[in-house]
Scaffold this active site. Sequence first.
Site, PDB file in Angstrom:
ATOM      1  N   THR A 140      -0.980  14.030  18.054  1.00 18.19           N
ATOM      2  CA  THR A 140       0.172  13.460  17.684  1.00 18.19           C
ATOM      3  C   THR A 140       0.202  14.511  16.555  1.00 18.19           C
ATOM      4  O   THR A 140      -0.377  15.618  16.674  1.00 18.19           O
ATOM      5  CB  THR A 140       0.082  12.405  17.045  1.00 18.19           C
ATOM      6  OG1 THR A 140      -0.379  12.337  16.270  1.00 18.19           O
ATOM      7  CG2 THR A 140      -0.195  11.432  18.663  1.00 18.19           C
ATOM      8  N   SER A 180      -5.934   1.846  11.512  1.00 20.91           N
ATOM      9  CA  SER A 180      -7.240   2.347  10.603  1.00 20.91           C
ATOM     10  C   SER A 180      -6.602   3.931  10.691  1.00 20.91           C
ATOM     11  O   SER A 180      -6.652   4.094  11.701  1.00 20.91           O
ATOM     12  CB  SER A 180      -8.069   1.443  10.166  1.00 20.91           C
ATOM     13  OG  SER A 180      -8.807   2.466   9.139  1.00 20.91           O
ATOM     14  N   TYR A 235      -8.002   9.256   1.106  1.00 18.80           N
ATOM     15  CA  TYR A 235      -7.607   9.453   2.712  1.00 18.80           C
ATOM     16  C   TYR A 235      -9.002   7.830   2.756  1.00 18.80           C
ATOM     17  O   TYR A 235      -8.083   6.566   3.142  1.00 18.80           O
ATOM     18  CB  TYR A 235      -7.755   9.482   3.742  1.00 18.80           C
ATOM     19  CG  TYR A 235      -7.362   9.460   5.040  1.00 18.80           C
ATOM     20  CD1 TYR A 235      -6.147   9.354   5.648  1.00 18.80           C
ATOM     21  CD2 TYR A 235      -8.221   9.765   6.000  1.00 18.80           C
ATOM     22  CE1 TYR A 235      -5.814   8.927   6.613  1.00 18.80           C
ATOM     23  CE2 TYR A 235      -8.452   9.486   6.951  1.00 18.80           C
ATOM     24  CZ  TYR A 235      -6.506   8.527   7.523  1.00 18.80           C
ATOM     25  OH  TYR A 235      -6.299   7.998   8.893  1.00 18.80           O
ATOM     26  N   ASN A 261       1.280   0.540  11.384  1.00 15.25           N
ATOM     27  CA  ASN A 261       1.168   2.304  11.503  1.00 15.25           C
ATOM     28  C   ASN A 261       1.354   3.005  10.701  1.00 15.25           C
ATOM     29  O   ASN A 261       0.896   4.454  10.612  1.00 15.25           O
ATOM     30  CB  ASN A 261       1.653   2.533  13.627  1.00 15.25           C
ATOM     31  CG  ASN A 261       1.610   3.624  13.863  1.00 15.25           C
ATOM     32  OD1 ASN A 261       0.530   4.270  14.076  1.00 15.25           O
ATOM     33  ND2 ASN A 261       2.813   3.958  13.910  1.00 15.25           N
ATOM     34  N   LYS A 284      -7.945   3.518   3.825  1.00 16.76           N
ATOM     35  CA  LYS A 284      -8.483   3.095   5.042  1.00 16.76           C
ATOM     36  C   LYS A 284      -9.855   1.422   4.720  1.00 16.76           C
ATOM     37  O   LYS A 284      -9.268   0.554   5.263  1.00 16.76           O
ATOM     38  CB  LYS A 284      -8.791   4.215   5.421  1.00 16.76           C
ATOM     39  CG  LYS A 284      -7.494   4.983   6.655  1.00 16.76           C
ATOM     40  CD  LYS A 284      -6.610   4.106   7.270  1.00 16.76           C
ATOM     41  CE  LYS A 284      -5.765   4.864   7.723  1.00 16.76           C
ATOM     42  NZ  LYS A 284      -3.943   4.286   8.234  1.00 16.76           N
TER      43      LYS A 284
END
Length: 277
Positions: free
Chosen positions: A183, A134, A148, A83, A152
């Site tokens: 988050t 992912s 980024y 994670n 991924k």
Amino acid sequence: MQKVWLITGASSGLGRQLVELALERGERVAAVVRRPHALDELQQRYGNRLTVETFDIRNTERVQQTINSVATAWGKIDVLVNNAGYVLRGAAEEVSDAQIERQFAVNLLAPIQVTRCILPLMRKQRGGRIVQISSMGGQAAFPSASVYHAAKWGLEGFTDALRQEVAPFGIQLTIVEPGGMRTSFSSNAVHAEPIDAYEQTTVGLFRRRIQHAGAASDPGDPRKVAQAIVASMDADIAPERLVLGADAYDVIRRALAQRLATLEAQQEVAHSTSLDR
């Protein structure tokens, strides 16, 4: 039967929710965090069913030591959740060499290495689940996040190939592709130094849209995302992909439809390049 989980990036957000839910189910959890004392409250509540390791996930030696110690103490590791990660924002020309290297080190190389470290144990066990966190950005791409996306997409390609390699040993892999969640993920993003030339392009427009919206506009509930991941552990056959979030579903569906349409339009030219027989 009580499962043993190893979860990276467990200090907050989705990782912490996964730790909490697994513990609530009566499981044992080894959580890897970077912030000391991040899980003290859970440690006090659940005692020896939770072990917390504090180190940078790029430290492969510590990863291997942790896997060995958890397996020795609890006899097995049933579930690995990769994670840990973050987003680097900036056009390809804007990001620095150091930023590129760190993005790949954390978001791609680290989960590959953690996975490689645990494979001998799971192969010996003749089973286990590996969950790669992912993003909808692993199937679709947006301006200002090219590096980024590269990480991924790389992780997803690695996982699709690995799934075939380890299936004979009972090891199953799931790629989780969530959308935006409430988050600290967005607020913890690393930003490249902007280049003025990009400000009136799609890069600048997208950048301003993200800044204006903020994390409060993300529609996903991290606890519900975590619940869906934990629930998938009860299935005999692990889902190869788990798309979580209405935004993720819409974005990925549109991207796949466009790629399929492009592919089908090229059928004639694709076949025309075969050797004459």
